[in-house]
Design a protein around this motif. Structure first.
Motif, PDB file in Angstrom:
ATOM      1  N   ARG A   1       0.807  -1.220   0.000  1.00 21.31           N
ATOM      2  CA  ARG A   1       0.000   0.000   0.000  1.00 21.31           C
ATOM      3  C   ARG A   1       0.842   1.273   0.000  1.00 21.31           C
ATOM      4  O   ARG A   1       0.295   2.370  -0.017  1.00 21.31           O
ATOM      5  CB  ARG A   1      -0.928   0.001   1.220  1.00 21.31           C
ATOM      6  CG  ARG A   1      -2.021  -1.049   1.150  1.00 21.31           C
ATOM      7  CD  ARG A   1      -2.989  -0.925   2.304  1.00 21.31           C
ATOM      8  NE  ARG A   1      -2.343  -1.050   3.604  1.00 21.31           N
ATOM      9  CZ  ARG A   1      -2.099  -2.200   4.228  1.00 21.31           C
ATOM     10  NH1 ARG A   1      -2.458  -3.330   3.658  1.00 21.31           N
ATOM     11  NH2 ARG A   1      -1.504  -2.220   5.402  1.00 21.31           N
ATOM     12  N   SER A   2       2.160   1.129   0.011  1.00 21.24           N
ATOM     13  CA  SER A   2       3.017   2.317   0.115  1.00 21.24           C
ATOM     14  C   SER A   2       3.166   3.042  -1.219  1.00 21.24           C
ATOM     15  O   SER A   2       3.159   2.441  -2.293  1.00 21.24           O
ATOM     16  CB  SER A   2       4.396   1.934   0.655  1.00 21.24           C
ATOM     17  OG  SER A   2       5.183   1.351  -0.350  1.00 21.24           O
ATOM     18  N   ARG A   3       3.317   4.338  -1.114  1.00 26.67           N
ATOM     19  CA  ARG A   3       3.515   5.176  -2.301  1.00 26.67           C
ATOM     20  C   ARG A   3       4.855   4.842  -2.974  1.00 26.67           C
ATOM     21  O   ARG A   3       4.968   4.844  -4.197  1.00 26.67           O
ATOM     22  CB  ARG A   3       3.464   6.639  -1.875  1.00 26.67           C
ATOM     23  CG  ARG A   3       3.615   7.602  -3.006  1.00 26.67           C
ATOM     24  CD  ARG A   3       3.549   9.038  -2.499  1.00 26.67           C
ATOM     25  NE  ARG A   3       3.736   9.941  -3.595  1.00 26.67           N
ATOM     26  CZ  ARG A   3       2.832  10.794  -4.013  1.00 26.67           C
ATOM     27  NH1 ARG A   3       1.679  10.867  -3.405  1.00 26.67           N
ATOM     28  NH2 ARG A   3       3.092  11.591  -5.024  1.00 26.67           N
ATOM     29  N   LEU A   4       5.871   4.544  -2.164  1.00 25.08           N
ATOM     30  CA  LEU A   4       7.193   4.243  -2.707  1.00 25.08           C
ATOM     31  C   LEU A   4       7.180   2.967  -3.556  1.00 25.08           C
ATOM     32  O   LEU A   4       7.843   2.896  -4.591  1.00 25.08           O
ATOM     33  CB  LEU A   4       8.210   4.143  -1.568  1.00 25.08           C
ATOM     34  CG  LEU A   4       9.669   4.379  -1.916  1.00 25.08           C
ATOM     35  CD1 LEU A   4       9.881   5.688  -2.665  1.00 25.08           C
ATOM     36  CD2 LEU A   4      10.512   4.361  -0.640  1.00 25.08           C
ATOM     37  N   ALA A   5       6.413   1.967  -3.143  1.00 26.19           N
ATOM     38  CA  ALA A   5       6.293   0.738  -3.945  1.00 26.19           C
ATOM     39  C   ALA A   5       5.603   1.043  -5.274  1.00 26.19           C
ATOM     40  O   ALA A   5       5.999   0.523  -6.325  1.00 26.19           O
ATOM     41  CB  ALA A   5       5.534  -0.329  -3.171  1.00 26.19           C
ATOM     42  N   MET A   6       4.589   1.890  -5.243  1.00 25.99           N
ATOM     43  CA  MET A   6       3.908   2.283  -6.484  1.00 25.99           C
ATOM     44  C   MET A   6       4.875   3.011  -7.411  1.00 25.99           C
ATOM     45  O   MET A   6       4.881   2.767  -8.620  1.00 25.99           O
ATOM     46  CB  MET A   6       2.710   3.183  -6.170  1.00 25.99           C
ATOM     47  CG  MET A   6       1.555   2.449  -5.535  1.00 25.99           C
ATOM     48  SD  MET A   6       0.716   1.340  -6.673  1.00 25.99           S
ATOM     49  CE  MET A   6      -0.234   2.511  -7.616  1.00 25.99           C
ATOM     50  N   ILE A   7       5.689   3.886  -6.835  1.00 31.43           N
ATOM     51  CA  ILE A   7       6.687   4.601  -7.630  1.00 31.43           C
ATOM     52  C   ILE A   7       7.653   3.614  -8.269  1.00 31.43           C
ATOM     53  O   ILE A   7       7.991   3.741  -9.451  1.00 31.43           O
ATOM     54  CB  ILE A   7       7.421   5.646  -6.768  1.00 31.43           C
ATOM     55  CG1 ILE A   7       6.471   6.800  -6.424  1.00 31.43           C
ATOM     56  CG2 ILE A   7       8.686   6.149  -7.459  1.00 31.43           C
ATOM     57  CD1 ILE A   7       6.995   7.752  -5.375  1.00 31.43           C
ATOM     58  N   GLN A   8       8.074   2.610  -7.526  1.00 27.81           N
ATOM     59  CA  GLN A   8       9.004   1.601  -8.064  1.00 27.81           C
ATOM     60  C   GLN A   8       8.391   0.909  -9.275  1.00 27.81           C
ATOM     61  O   GLN A   8       9.044   0.741 -10.306  1.00 27.81           O
ATOM     62  CB  GLN A   8       9.373   0.586  -6.974  1.00 27.81           C
ATOM     63  CG  GLN A   8      10.458  -0.393  -7.386  1.00 27.81           C
ATOM     64  CD  GLN A   8       9.928  -1.656  -8.056  1.00 27.81           C
ATOM     65  OE1 GLN A   8       8.821  -2.106  -7.789  1.00 27.81           O
ATOM     66  NE2 GLN A   8      10.745  -2.222  -8.936  1.00 27.81           N
ATOM     67  N   VAL A   9       7.135   0.511  -9.167  1.00 35.01           N
ATOM     68  CA  VAL A   9       6.455  -0.185 -10.268  1.00 35.01           C
ATOM     69  C   VAL A   9       6.326   0.737 -11.494  1.00 35.01           C
ATOM     70  O   VAL A   9       6.591   0.316 -12.620  1.00 35.01           O
ATOM     71  CB  VAL A   9       5.065  -0.696  -9.813  1.00 35.01           C
ATOM     72  CG1 VAL A   9       4.262  -1.227 -10.994  1.00 35.01           C
ATOM     73  CG2 VAL A   9       5.226  -1.774  -8.747  1.00 35.01           C
ATOM     74  N   VAL A  10       5.964   1.984 -11.271  1.00 35.28           N
ATOM     75  CA  VAL A  10       5.787   2.931 -12.382  1.00 35.28           C
ATOM     76  C   VAL A  10       7.122   3.228 -13.058  1.00 35.28           C
ATOM     77  O   VAL A  10       7.224   3.205 -14.298  1.00 35.28           O
ATOM     78  CB  VAL A  10       5.094   4.231 -11.894  1.00 35.28           C
ATOM     79  CG1 VAL A  10       5.147   5.313 -12.949  1.00 35.28           C
ATOM     80  CG2 VAL A  10       3.664   3.935 -11.479  1.00 35.28           C
ATOM     81  N   VAL A  11       8.155   3.496 -12.263  1.00 37.06           N
ATOM     82  CA  VAL A  11       9.481   3.783 -12.842  1.00 37.06           C
ATOM     83  C   VAL A  11       9.983   2.570 -13.627  1.00 37.06           C
ATOM     84  O   VAL A  11      10.498   2.702 -14.740  1.00 37.06           O
ATOM     85  CB  VAL A  11      10.483   4.219 -11.747  1.00 37.06           C
ATOM     86  CG1 VAL A  11      11.906   4.276 -12.285  1.00 37.06           C
ATOM     87  CG2 VAL A  11      10.079   5.559 -11.161  1.00 37.06           C
ATOM     88  N   TRP A  12       9.835   1.383 -13.055  1.00 40.77           N
ATOM     89  CA  TRP A  12      10.240   0.151 -13.748  1.00 40.77           C
ATOM     90  C   TRP A  12       9.516   0.027 -15.090  1.00 40.77           C
ATOM     91  O   TRP A  12      10.137  -0.282 -16.115  1.00 40.77           O
ATOM     92  CB  TRP A  12       9.935  -1.069 -12.878  1.00 40.77           C
ATOM     93  CG  TRP A  12      10.344  -2.360 -13.495  1.00 40.77           C
ATOM     94  CD1 TRP A  12       9.596  -3.161 -14.306  1.00 40.77           C
ATOM     95  CD2 TRP A  12      11.619  -3.006 -13.371  1.00 40.77           C
ATOM     96  NE1 TRP A  12      10.315  -4.272 -14.685  1.00 40.77           N
ATOM     97  CE2 TRP A  12      11.558  -4.194 -14.121  1.00 40.77           C
ATOM     98  CE3 TRP A  12      12.785  -2.688 -12.695  1.00 40.77           C
ATOM     99  CZ2 TRP A  12      12.634  -5.065 -14.204  1.00 40.77           C
ATOM    100  CZ3 TRP A  12      13.854  -3.564 -12.775  1.00 40.77           C
ATOM    101  CH2 TRP A  12      13.778  -4.739 -13.525  1.00 40.77           C
ATOM    102  N   SER A  13       8.220   0.273 -15.083  1.00 36.93           N
ATOM    103  CA  SER A  13       7.414   0.121 -16.296  1.00 36.93           C
ATOM    104  C   SER A  13       7.796   1.136 -17.368  1.00 36.93           C
ATOM    105  O   SER A  13       7.899   0.790 -18.554  1.00 36.93           O
ATOM    106  CB  SER A  13       5.929   0.236 -15.956  1.00 36.93           C
ATOM    107  OG  SER A  13       5.580  -0.791 -15.043  1.00 36.93           O
ATOM    108  N   ILE A  14       8.002   2.380 -16.962  1.00 35.41           N
ATOM    109  CA  ILE A  14       8.433   3.403 -17.914  1.00 35.41           C
ATOM    110  C   ILE A  14       9.791   3.028 -18.501  1.00 35.41           C
ATOM    111  O   ILE A  14       9.991   3.097 -19.722  1.00 35.41           O
ATOM    112  CB  ILE A  14       8.471   4.792 -17.240  1.00 35.41           C
ATOM    113  CG1 ILE A  14       7.045   5.268 -16.929  1.00 35.41           C
ATOM    114  CG2 ILE A  14       9.213   5.810 -18.104  1.00 35.41           C
ATOM    115  CD1 ILE A  14       6.974   6.481 -16.011  1.00 35.41           C
ATOM    116  N   GLY A  15      10.713   2.617 -17.652  1.00 33.02           N
ATOM    117  CA  GLY A  15      12.035   2.194 -18.128  1.00 33.02           C
ATOM    118  C   GLY A  15      11.947   1.022 -19.086  1.00 33.02           C
ATOM    119  O   GLY A  15      12.654   0.971 -20.095  1.00 33.02           O
ATOM    120  N   THR A  16      11.050   0.089 -18.788  1.00 35.16           N
ATOM    121  CA  THR A  16      10.879  -1.091 -19.646  1.00 35.16           C
ATOM    122  C   THR A  16      10.373  -0.705 -21.029  1.00 35.16           C
ATOM    123  O   THR A  16      10.876  -1.205 -22.042  1.00 35.16           O
ATOM    124  CB  THR A  16       9.918  -2.097 -18.975  1.00 35.16           C
ATOM    125  OG1 THR A  16      10.522  -2.568 -17.763  1.00 35.16           O
ATOM    126  CG2 THR A  16       9.612  -3.276 -19.876  1.00 35.16           C
TER     127      THR A  16
END
Length: 136
Positions: free
Chosen positions: A63-78
């Motif tokens: 539920r953390s914002r930081l985990a969401m950021i990790q997923v979004v950054v990973w996806s954009i990079g991918t």
């Protein structure tokens, strides 16, 4: 939305795109972008699905914002890396710096995930949901 839910949804979208790339290569008999197809399937499907499992098993982190950021950054990079690798294998050498930058974006997202995995156990134990167990 939770980080696991976002990870699973994006993983499915990435694997559909990866499968479409594979079918397109087979139909055209041109496999020159196979490395991009492999990057998309590994980073987009496999890694995101594994992130989702990890986050789902850690409800406070999920539920953390930081985990969401990790997923979004990973996806954009991918996405950027997949496009750049495909362009490079099609002969567009100008995409080399784009691939390098995208690689650094994905690395940064993995370093953030590594922080989650390796952070001290006391951080996890302090979570109000850390001691919850499933009902039987």
């Amino acid at each position: 939305m939770t980080a696991s839910s976002l990870s699973f949804k994006l993983a499915v979208l990435f694997v559909i795109a990866g499968m479409a790339m594979g079918i397109g290569m087979a139909a055209s008999q041109d496999h020159s972008i196979m490395p991009a197809h492999a990057h998309l399937n590994l980073l987009g499907w496999v890694s995101l699905f594994l992130f989702g499992i990890y986050y789902e098993r850690r409800p406070a982190l999920d539920r953390s914002r930081l985990a969401m950021i990790q997923v979004v950054v990973w996806s954009i990079g991918t996405v950027i890396l997949t496009v750049a690798v495909a362009a490079l294998h099609l002969g567009y050498t100008a995409f080399d710096p784009v691939a390098a930058l995208a690689s650094l974006i994905v690395l940064a997202a993995m370093m953030l995930f590594a922080y989650f995995v390796f952070r001290p156990a006391r951080d996890i134990a302090a979570s109000p949901t850390a001691r919850l167990t499933p009902a039987e």
